[in-house]
Enzyme design. Structure first.
Site, PDB file in Angstrom:
ATOM      1  N   CYS A 119       0.984  -1.536  -0.117  1.00  0.00           N
ATOM      2  CA  CYS A 119      -0.173   0.283  -0.063  1.00  0.00           C
ATOM      3  C   CYS A 119       0.212   1.298  -0.197  1.00  0.00           C
ATOM      4  O   CYS A 119       0.546   2.621  -0.076  1.00  0.00           O
ATOM      5  CB  CYS A 119      -1.128  -0.188   0.952  1.00  0.00           C
ATOM      6  SG  CYS A 119      -1.646  -1.236   1.531  1.00  0.00           S
ATOM      7  N   HIS A 252      -2.934   6.971   2.216  1.00  0.00           N
ATOM      8  CA  HIS A 252      -3.439   6.112   1.149  1.00  0.00           C
ATOM      9  C   HIS A 252      -5.026   5.580   2.259  1.00  0.00           C
ATOM     10  O   HIS A 252      -5.164   6.131   3.645  1.00  0.00           O
ATOM     11  CB  HIS A 252      -2.612   4.655   2.550  1.00  0.00           C
ATOM     12  CG  HIS A 252      -2.957   3.384   2.160  1.00  0.00           C
ATOM     13  ND1 HIS A 252      -3.518   2.687   0.600  1.00  0.00           N
ATOM     14  CD2 HIS A 252      -3.231   2.299   2.180  1.00  0.00           C
ATOM     15  CE1 HIS A 252      -3.948   2.101   1.192  1.00  0.00           C
ATOM     16  NE2 HIS A 252      -3.704   2.003   1.840  1.00  0.00           N
ATOM     17  N   ASN A 282      -9.995  -0.647   0.291  1.00  0.00           N
ATOM     18  CA  ASN A 282      -8.785  -0.133   0.005  1.00  0.00           C
ATOM     19  C   ASN A 282      -8.512  -0.556  -1.006  1.00  0.00           C
ATOM     20  O   ASN A 282      -8.075  -1.862  -1.321  1.00  0.00           O
ATOM     21  CB  ASN A 282      -8.016  -0.795   1.132  1.00  0.00           C
ATOM     22  CG  ASN A 282      -6.384  -0.896   1.501  1.00  0.00           C
ATOM     23  OD1 ASN A 282      -5.771  -0.477   0.620  1.00  0.00           O
ATOM     24  ND2 ASN A 282      -6.215  -1.102   2.588  1.00  0.00           N
TER      25      ASN A 282
HETATM   26  O1  UT7 Z   1      -4.060  -1.584   3.552  1.00  0.00           O
HETATM   27  C1  UT7 Z   1      -3.219  -1.494   4.670  1.00  0.00           C
HETATM   28  C2  UT7 Z   1      -3.244  -1.360   5.487  1.00  0.00           C
HETATM   29  N1  UT7 Z   1      -4.409  -1.814   6.112  1.00  0.00           N
HETATM   30  C3  UT7 Z   1      -4.565  -0.523   7.183  1.00  0.00           C
HETATM   31  O2  UT7 Z   1      -4.343   0.480   7.365  1.00  0.00           O
HETATM   32  C4  UT7 Z   1      -6.574  -1.693   8.421  1.00  0.00           C
HETATM   33  C5  UT7 Z   1      -5.837  -1.389   9.233  1.00  0.00           C
HETATM   34  N2  UT7 Z   1      -6.444  -1.946  10.617  1.00  0.00           N
HETATM   35  C6  UT7 Z   1      -8.073  -1.212  10.231  1.00  0.00           C
HETATM   36  O3  UT7 Z   1      -8.890  -0.019   9.910  1.00  0.00           O
HETATM   37  C7  UT7 Z   1      -8.868  -2.160  11.478  1.00  0.00           C
HETATM   38  O4  UT7 Z   1      -8.472  -2.896  12.221  1.00  0.00           O
HETATM   39  C8  UT7 Z   1      -9.958  -3.543  10.949  1.00  0.00           C
HETATM   40  C9  UT7 Z   1     -10.821  -2.427  10.014  1.00  0.00           C
HETATM   41  C10 UT7 Z   1      -8.986  -4.462   9.750  1.00  0.00           C
HETATM   42  C11 UT7 Z   1     -11.185  -3.986  11.968  1.00  0.00           C
HETATM   43  O5  UT7 Z   1     -11.193  -2.758  12.665  1.00  0.00           O
HETATM   44  P1  UT7 Z   1     -10.867  -2.553  14.290  1.00  0.00           P
HETATM   45  O6  UT7 Z   1     -12.373  -2.009  15.223  1.00  0.00           O
HETATM   46  O7  UT7 Z   1      -9.480  -3.202  14.875  1.00  0.00           O
HETATM   47  O8  UT7 Z   1     -11.846  -4.239  14.775  1.00  0.00           O
HETATM   48  P2  UT7 Z   1     -11.165  -6.116  15.368  1.00  0.00           P
HETATM   49  O9  UT7 Z   1     -10.920  -6.263  14.627  1.00  0.00           O
HETATM   50  O10 UT7 Z   1     -10.568  -5.160  16.807  1.00  0.00           O
HETATM   51  O11 UT7 Z   1     -13.144  -6.806  15.532  1.00  0.00           O
HETATM   52  C12 UT7 Z   1     -13.702  -6.072  16.084  1.00  0.00           C
HETATM   53  C13 UT7 Z   1     -15.159  -7.035  15.902  1.00  0.00           C
HETATM   54  C14 UT7 Z   1     -14.110  -8.847  16.275  1.00  0.00           C
HETATM   55  O12 UT7 Z   1     -15.662  -9.235  16.969  1.00  0.00           O
HETATM   56  P3  UT7 Z   1     -15.386  -9.462  18.831  1.00  0.00           P
HETATM   57  O13 UT7 Z   1     -14.427 -10.414  18.552  1.00  0.00           O
HETATM   58  O14 UT7 Z   1     -15.190  -8.107  19.458  1.00  0.00           O
HETATM   59  O15 UT7 Z   1     -16.789  -9.853  18.893  1.00  0.00           O
HETATM   60  C15 UT7 Z   1     -14.484  -9.168  15.168  1.00  0.00           C
HETATM   61  O16 UT7 Z   1     -14.360 -10.631  15.024  1.00  0.00           O
HETATM   62  O17 UT7 Z   1     -15.760  -7.196  14.670  1.00  0.00           O
HETATM   63  C16 UT7 Z   1     -15.475  -8.260  14.743  1.00  0.00           C
HETATM   64  N3  UT7 Z   1     -15.775  -8.212  13.230  1.00  0.00           N
HETATM   65  C17 UT7 Z   1     -16.591  -8.132  12.220  1.00  0.00           C
HETATM   66  N4  UT7 Z   1     -17.724  -7.548  12.680  1.00  0.00           N
HETATM   67  C18 UT7 Z   1     -18.930  -7.813  11.199  1.00  0.00           C
HETATM   68  C19 UT7 Z   1     -14.744  -8.082  12.408  1.00  0.00           C
HETATM   69  N5  UT7 Z   1     -15.309  -8.251  11.275  1.00  0.00           N
HETATM   70  C20 UT7 Z   1     -16.086  -8.236  10.864  1.00  0.00           C
HETATM   71  C21 UT7 Z   1     -16.867  -8.144   9.388  1.00  0.00           C
HETATM   72  N6  UT7 Z   1     -18.628  -7.797   9.647  1.00  0.00           N
HETATM   73  N7  UT7 Z   1     -16.749  -8.182   8.514  1.00  0.00           N
END
Ligand code: UT7
Length: 325
Positions: A119, A252, A282
């Protein structure tokens, strides 16, 4: 007289198949994968993305974006003496997508190679092209970010498959007596390879390992917000400018929350940040030139504006380019 490089044209291309969150949620539900528009919007800001048809490659998307950038720069393909394609989803293992694109464009004979920095690929490619123009190795360059990330997504993994899209963005970068690119700053830290990767590789006629994207989202998020501020401050210092000199931040496009955090740290209001992640998702190396071209064609970014471009992603890689448009 010092030789600089300057962007003289921009272009972009999105494949026609557009999926809103509702479309994707419905498609994933048929495979038993549960997600929602609310979750995707709240956690990422993404509302839609484009996916390329199965027979369309990165070089095809790059070709459309490059043609538009050439038209904007009022140049013919044969006048180009350097093509750099930033991509992590190349058409083939080799040759480079840049060589494939060069032939499609009819720019045969010029230097052409790919840059692989995920990225951060576009800011890496722009930095290399700037250096080659400054030292006289090139005069008229096409710098492109092009990706078909839909090919490397695991549609059973809801934590990643809702985040990415396909597309391409291009700029023409030409030698100039006035800047142009003011400062660049690139970094990588390979100890974080495992937090964002596609671990599979070709061996003995087969793919060994998993050829789909794996990401520890929280680890990437935390690193991203720190390094984006550092890279921005580094290029400002090199150019002897301050945050107040930035007309547009074009980061990005991965997650609106990362962009908001970067803007806050740089004391920039969100109306100085170009945001396309809502419509494109993305698109990895394509996201910055796509966002730039959209902002140019929408009449937001104007000639003479000071732009801060910032990339961050797998590697772990990051960097910034500060320029006068
Ligand atoms: O391009 C390269 C750079 N990439 C990035 O910059 C990505 C950086 N990371 C992010 O943007 C975020 O960390 C994400 C968008 C990937 C995830 O967001 P988050 O707020 O960090 O969520 P999380 O991983 O802490 O997940 C929270 C909850 C989890 O459930 P529990 O464990 O709290 O019950 C996940 O299982 O959300 C759940 N979850 C979803 N629920 C519905 C994860 N993905 C999904 C989904 N739909 N698609």
């Amino acid at each position: 007289m010092r030789r600089y490089s300057r962007i003289t044209g921009t272009g972009s291309y999105l494949p026609p198949r557009r999926l809103t969150n509702a479309d994707l949620v419905a498609e994933l539900a048929t495979q038993g994968v549960e997600t929602s528009d609310d979750w995707i919007v709240e956690r990422t800001g993404i509302r839609a993305r484009h996916f390329a048809a199965p027979d369309v490659c990165s070089s095809d998307l790059a070709l459309e974006a490059a043609r538009k950038a050439l038209e904007a720069a009022k140049l013919q393909a044969h006048e180009i003496d350097l093509i750099i394609v930033a991509t992590s989803t190349p058409d083939m293992v080799f040759p480079s997508s840049a060589c494939i694109l060069q032939n499609k464009l009819g720019a045969n004979g010029c230097a052409a190679f790919d840059v692989h920095a995920v990225c951060s690929g576009f800011v890496y490619a722009l930095t290399v092209a700037d250096a080659m123009i400054q030292n006289g190795a090139a005069s008229k360059a096409l710098v492109i970010g092009a990706e078909v990330f839909s090919r490397i997504l695991d549609f059973k993994d809801r934590t990643t498959c809702v985040l990415f899209g396909d597309g391409a963005g291009a700029v023409v970068l030409e030698a100039s007596e006035t800047p142009g690119i003011l400062a660049t700053d690139l970094h990588a830290d390979g100890k974080h390879v495992g937090i964002l990767c596609v671990p599979g590789h070709v061996s003995g006629g087969a793919v060994l390992g998993d050829p789909v994207l794996k990401m520890d989202g929280q680890a990437v998020f935390k690193l991203a917000v720190g390094v984006l501020e550092d890279a921005a401050r580094a290029v400002l210092a090199k150019a002897n400018l301050t945050e107040a000199d930035i007309d547009w931040l074009i980061p990005h496009q991965a997650n609106i929350r990362i962009m908001q955090s970067t803007a806050r740290k740089l004391k920039l209001p969100m109306d100085k940040v170009v945001v396309t992640v809502d419509q494109h998702g993305n698109t990895s190396a394509a996201s910055i030139p796509l966002a730039l071209d959209h902002a140019v064609r929408a009449g937001k970014v104007k000639k003479g504006d000071t732009l801060m471009l910032e990339g961050v992603g797998g590697g772990f890689t990051w960097g910034a380019v500060l320029l006068n448009f």
